[in-house]
Scaffold this motif. Structure first.
Motif, PDB file in Angstrom:
ATOM      1  N   PRO A 119       5.321 -46.196  -9.877  1.00  0.00           N
ATOM      2  CA  PRO A 119       4.307 -46.507 -10.904  1.00  0.00           C
ATOM      3  C   PRO A 119       3.135 -45.519 -10.886  1.00  0.00           C
ATOM      4  CG  PRO A 119       5.040 -48.508  -9.832  1.00  0.00           C
ATOM      5  CD  PRO A 119       5.653 -47.355  -9.071  1.00  0.00           C
ATOM      6  N   GLY A 120       2.783 -45.062 -12.083  1.00  0.00           N
ATOM      7  CA  GLY A 120       1.662 -44.137 -12.211  1.00  0.00           C
ATOM      8  C   GLY A 120       2.020 -42.679 -12.002  1.00  0.00           C
ATOM      9  N   ARG A 121       3.266 -42.390 -11.694  1.00  0.00           N
ATOM     10  CA  ARG A 121       3.685 -41.002 -11.472  1.00  0.00           C
ATOM     11  C   ARG A 121       4.462 -40.465 -12.658  1.00  0.00           C
ATOM     12  NH1 ARG A 121       3.990 -39.807  -5.764  1.00  0.00           N
ATOM     13  NH2 ARG A 121       2.021 -40.572  -4.971  1.00  0.00           N
ATOM     14  N   ASP A 122       4.271 -39.203 -12.947  1.00  0.00           N
ATOM     15  CA  ASP A 122       4.973 -38.531 -14.024  1.00  0.00           C
ATOM     16  C   ASP A 122       6.311 -37.985 -13.512  1.00  0.00           C
ATOM     17  OD1 ASP A 122       2.667 -38.949 -15.492  1.00  0.00           O
ATOM     18  OD2 ASP A 122       1.915 -36.908 -15.200  1.00  0.00           O
ATOM     19  N   PHE A 123       7.114 -37.492 -14.434  1.00  0.00           N
ATOM     20  CA  PHE A 123       8.282 -36.706 -14.051  1.00  0.00           C
ATOM     21  C   PHE A 123       8.084 -35.306 -14.613  1.00  0.00           C
ATOM     22  CE2 PHE A 123       9.630 -38.368 -18.165  1.00  0.00           C
ATOM     23  CZ  PHE A 123      10.319 -37.312 -18.744  1.00  0.00           C
ATOM     24  N   ARG A 124       8.784 -34.358 -14.031  1.00  0.00           N
ATOM     25  CA  ARG A 124       8.644 -32.963 -14.443  1.00  0.00           C
ATOM     26  C   ARG A 124       9.949 -32.486 -15.072  1.00  0.00           C
ATOM     27  NH1 ARG A 124       7.076 -30.431  -9.655  1.00  0.00           N
ATOM     28  NH2 ARG A 124       9.242 -30.021  -9.148  1.00  0.00           N
ATOM     29  N   LEU A 125       9.840 -31.815 -16.197  1.00  0.00           N
ATOM     30  CA  LEU A 125      10.981 -31.213 -16.872  1.00  0.00           C
ATOM     31  C   LEU A 125      10.858 -29.705 -16.745  1.00  0.00           C
ATOM     32  CD1 LEU A 125      13.447 -31.434 -18.873  1.00  0.00           C
ATOM     33  CD2 LEU A 125      11.742 -31.131 -20.701  1.00  0.00           C
ATOM     34  N   THR A 126      11.918 -29.080 -16.276  1.00  0.00           N
ATOM     35  CA  THR A 126      11.981 -27.622 -16.218  1.00  0.00           C
ATOM     36  C   THR A 126      13.190 -27.177 -17.018  1.00  0.00           C
ATOM     37  OG1 THR A 126      10.932 -27.546 -14.041  1.00  0.00           O
ATOM     38  CG2 THR A 126      12.194 -25.602 -14.699  1.00  0.00           C
ATOM     39  N   LEU A 127      12.971 -26.208 -17.890  1.00  0.00           N
ATOM     40  CA  LEU A 127      14.043 -25.646 -18.709  1.00  0.00           C
ATOM     41  C   LEU A 127      14.181 -24.177 -18.356  1.00  0.00           C
ATOM     42  CD1 LEU A 127      12.891 -27.227 -22.076  1.00  0.00           C
ATOM     43  CD2 LEU A 127      14.678 -28.082 -20.534  1.00  0.00           C
ATOM     44  N   LEU A 128      15.422 -23.751 -18.154  1.00  0.00           N
ATOM     45  CA  LEU A 128      15.692 -22.354 -17.823  1.00  0.00           C
ATOM     46  C   LEU A 128      16.792 -21.829 -18.726  1.00  0.00           C
ATOM     47  CD1 LEU A 128      15.816 -23.583 -14.307  1.00  0.00           C
ATOM     48  CD2 LEU A 128      14.394 -21.611 -14.729  1.00  0.00           C
ATOM     49  N   HIS A 129      16.526 -20.718 -19.373  1.00  0.00           N
ATOM     50  CA  HIS A 129      17.552 -20.039 -20.159  1.00  0.00           C
ATOM     51  C   HIS A 129      18.158 -18.982 -19.244  1.00  0.00           C
ATOM     52  CE1 HIS A 129      18.568 -17.340 -23.843  1.00  0.00           C
ATOM     53  NE2 HIS A 129      19.629 -17.920 -23.346  1.00  0.00           N
ATOM     54  N   LEU A 130      19.314 -19.295 -18.701  1.00  0.00           N
ATOM     55  CA  LEU A 130      20.013 -18.402 -17.785  1.00  0.00           C
ATOM     56  C   LEU A 130      20.973 -17.510 -18.569  1.00  0.00           C
ATOM     57  CD1 LEU A 130      20.849 -21.112 -15.102  1.00  0.00           C
ATOM     58  CD2 LEU A 130      18.964 -19.478 -15.065  1.00  0.00           C
ATOM     59  N   PRO A 131      21.488 -16.461 -17.944  1.00  0.00           N
ATOM     60  CA  PRO A 131      22.406 -15.571 -18.656  1.00  0.00           C
ATOM     61  C   PRO A 131      23.619 -16.289 -19.264  1.00  0.00           C
ATOM     62  CG  PRO A 131      21.695 -14.551 -16.626  1.00  0.00           C
ATOM     63  CD  PRO A 131      21.169 -15.957 -16.610  1.00  0.00           C
ATOM     64  N   GLN A 132      24.169 -17.274 -18.580  1.00  0.00           N
ATOM     65  CA  GLN A 132      25.370 -17.947 -19.064  1.00  0.00           C
ATOM     66  C   GLN A 132      25.171 -19.425 -19.369  1.00  0.00           C
ATOM     67  OE1 GLN A 132      28.178 -16.202 -19.689  1.00  0.00           O
ATOM     68  NE2 GLN A 132      27.026 -14.391 -19.097  1.00  0.00           N
ATOM     69  N   ALA A 133      23.961 -19.961 -19.169  1.00  0.00           N
ATOM     70  CA  ALA A 133      23.769 -21.412 -19.319  1.00  0.00           C
ATOM     71  C   ALA A 133      22.326 -21.750 -19.659  1.00  0.00           C
ATOM     72  CB  ALA A 133      24.168 -22.121 -18.025  1.00  0.00           C
ATOM     73  N   PHE A 134      22.149 -22.963 -20.151  1.00  0.00           N
ATOM     74  CA  PHE A 134      20.823 -23.549 -20.373  1.00  0.00           C
ATOM     75  C   PHE A 134      20.699 -24.643 -19.318  1.00  0.00           C
ATOM     76  CE2 PHE A 134      17.728 -26.291 -22.507  1.00  0.00           C
ATOM     77  CZ  PHE A 134      16.804 -25.354 -22.942  1.00  0.00           C
ATOM     78  N   ARG A 135      19.759 -24.469 -18.388  1.00  0.00           N
ATOM     79  CA  ARG A 135      19.607 -25.390 -17.265  1.00  0.00           C
ATOM     80  C   ARG A 135      18.456 -26.361 -17.527  1.00  0.00           C
ATOM     81  NH1 ARG A 135      20.849 -24.805 -11.225  1.00  0.00           N
ATOM     82  NH2 ARG A 135      19.344 -26.142 -10.186  1.00  0.00           N
ATOM     83  N   ILE A 136      18.749 -27.635 -17.334  1.00  0.00           N
ATOM     84  CA  ILE A 136      17.772 -28.705 -17.510  1.00  0.00           C
ATOM     85  C   ILE A 136      17.547 -29.313 -16.134  1.00  0.00           C
ATOM     86  CG2 ILE A 136      17.327 -30.923 -18.637  1.00  0.00           C
ATOM     87  CD1 ILE A 136      19.811 -29.811 -20.532  1.00  0.00           C
ATOM     88  N   GLU A 137      16.302 -29.358 -15.684  1.00  0.00           N
ATOM     89  CA  GLU A 137      15.965 -29.957 -14.393  1.00  0.00           C
ATOM     90  C   GLU A 137      14.940 -31.054 -14.622  1.00  0.00           C
ATOM     91  OE1 GLU A 137      14.422 -26.882 -11.866  1.00  0.00           O
ATOM     92  OE2 GLU A 137      16.369 -25.877 -11.682  1.00  0.00           O
ATOM     93  N   VAL A 138      15.177 -32.212 -14.042  1.00  0.00           N
ATOM     94  CA  VAL A 138      14.221 -33.314 -14.111  1.00  0.00           C
ATOM     95  C   VAL A 138      13.873 -33.703 -12.678  1.00  0.00           C
ATOM     96  CG1 VAL A 138      13.810 -35.688 -14.845  1.00  0.00           C
ATOM     97  CG2 VAL A 138      15.045 -34.123 -16.347  1.00  0.00           C
ATOM     98  N   THR A 139      12.589 -33.619 -12.353  1.00  0.00           N
ATOM     99  CA  THR A 139      12.110 -33.904 -11.008  1.00  0.00           C
ATOM    100  C   THR A 139      11.342 -35.218 -11.027  1.00  0.00           C
ATOM    101  OG1 THR A 139      11.943 -31.544 -10.545  1.00  0.00           O
ATOM    102  CG2 THR A 139      10.701 -33.021  -9.095  1.00  0.00           C
ATOM    103  N   ASP A 140      11.710 -36.119 -10.112  1.00  0.00           N
ATOM    104  CA  ASP A 140      11.028 -37.411 -10.026  1.00  0.00           C
ATOM    105  C   ASP A 140      10.458 -37.611  -8.624  1.00  0.00           C
ATOM    106  OD1 ASP A 140      12.951 -38.774  -8.279  1.00  0.00           O
ATOM    107  OD2 ASP A 140      14.251 -38.953 -10.021  1.00  0.00           O
ATOM    108  N   THR A 141       9.858 -38.768  -8.408  1.00  0.00           N
ATOM    109  CA  THR A 141       9.108 -39.023  -7.172  1.00  0.00           C
ATOM    110  C   THR A 141       9.821 -39.958  -6.202  1.00  0.00           C
ATOM    111  OG1 THR A 141       7.915 -40.765  -8.338  1.00  0.00           O
ATOM    112  CG2 THR A 141       6.874 -38.597  -8.262  1.00  0.00           C
TER     113      THR A 141
END
Length: 150
Positions: free
Chosen positions: A75-97
């Protein structure tokens, strides 16, 4: 498709584009994360917003963000979204607590939970989970760019 695993590579391949933002641990935060992921995909790749690849990125981002809110949130914590455009892929990262709550292996479609990760597994080329430190973990998925032709 690969099974979830602790990262066998600590750093992803060098991205051509990279973006990281925090979102509230709410349904609204998940919706905004999904919209941003599709926007960045279309901006970085030139693919149309209503293309199949954009829909795939929306689905995968929605599932990862939803899981972070439902299972990885303090409760009260955010999550982080990181997007990376890699040479062969689109990477989605979701970081939680909640690093102690690693995602389970996806269950068959008749299971009452875990079906979202079945979708991630079906649409992503690779996916996995990395405890980043004592306080966070990151669940990631890579959508292949070679399958993203116009």
């Amino acid at each position: 498709m690969t099974q979830p695993h602790l990262a066998d590579e600590v750093q992803p391949r060098t991205p051509t584009h990279h973006l990281t933002l925090r979102f509230s641990g709410t349904r609204r935060g998940a919706r905004l994360a999904r919209q941003l992921a599709v926007q960045q995909l279309t901006e970085w790749t030139g693919l149309p917003y209503d293309s199949d690849p954009a829909r795939t990125v929306a689905l995968v981002t929605a599932e990862l963000a939803s899981n972070a809110i439902r299972h990885g949130s303090v409760p009260g914590r955010d999550f982080r979204l990181t997007l990376l455009h890699l040479p062969q892929a689109f990477r989605i990262e979701v970081t939680d607590t909640r690093p102690e709550r690693l995602p389970a292996t996806p269950q068959p479609a008749d299971a009452t939970s875990g079906r979202g990760l079945l979708l991630v597994q079906a649409y992503a080329d690779r996916w996995g989970c990395e405890p980043r430190d004592t306080y966070t973990k990151t669940v990631w998925a890579e959508v292949p760019l070679h399958a993203m032709g116009s």
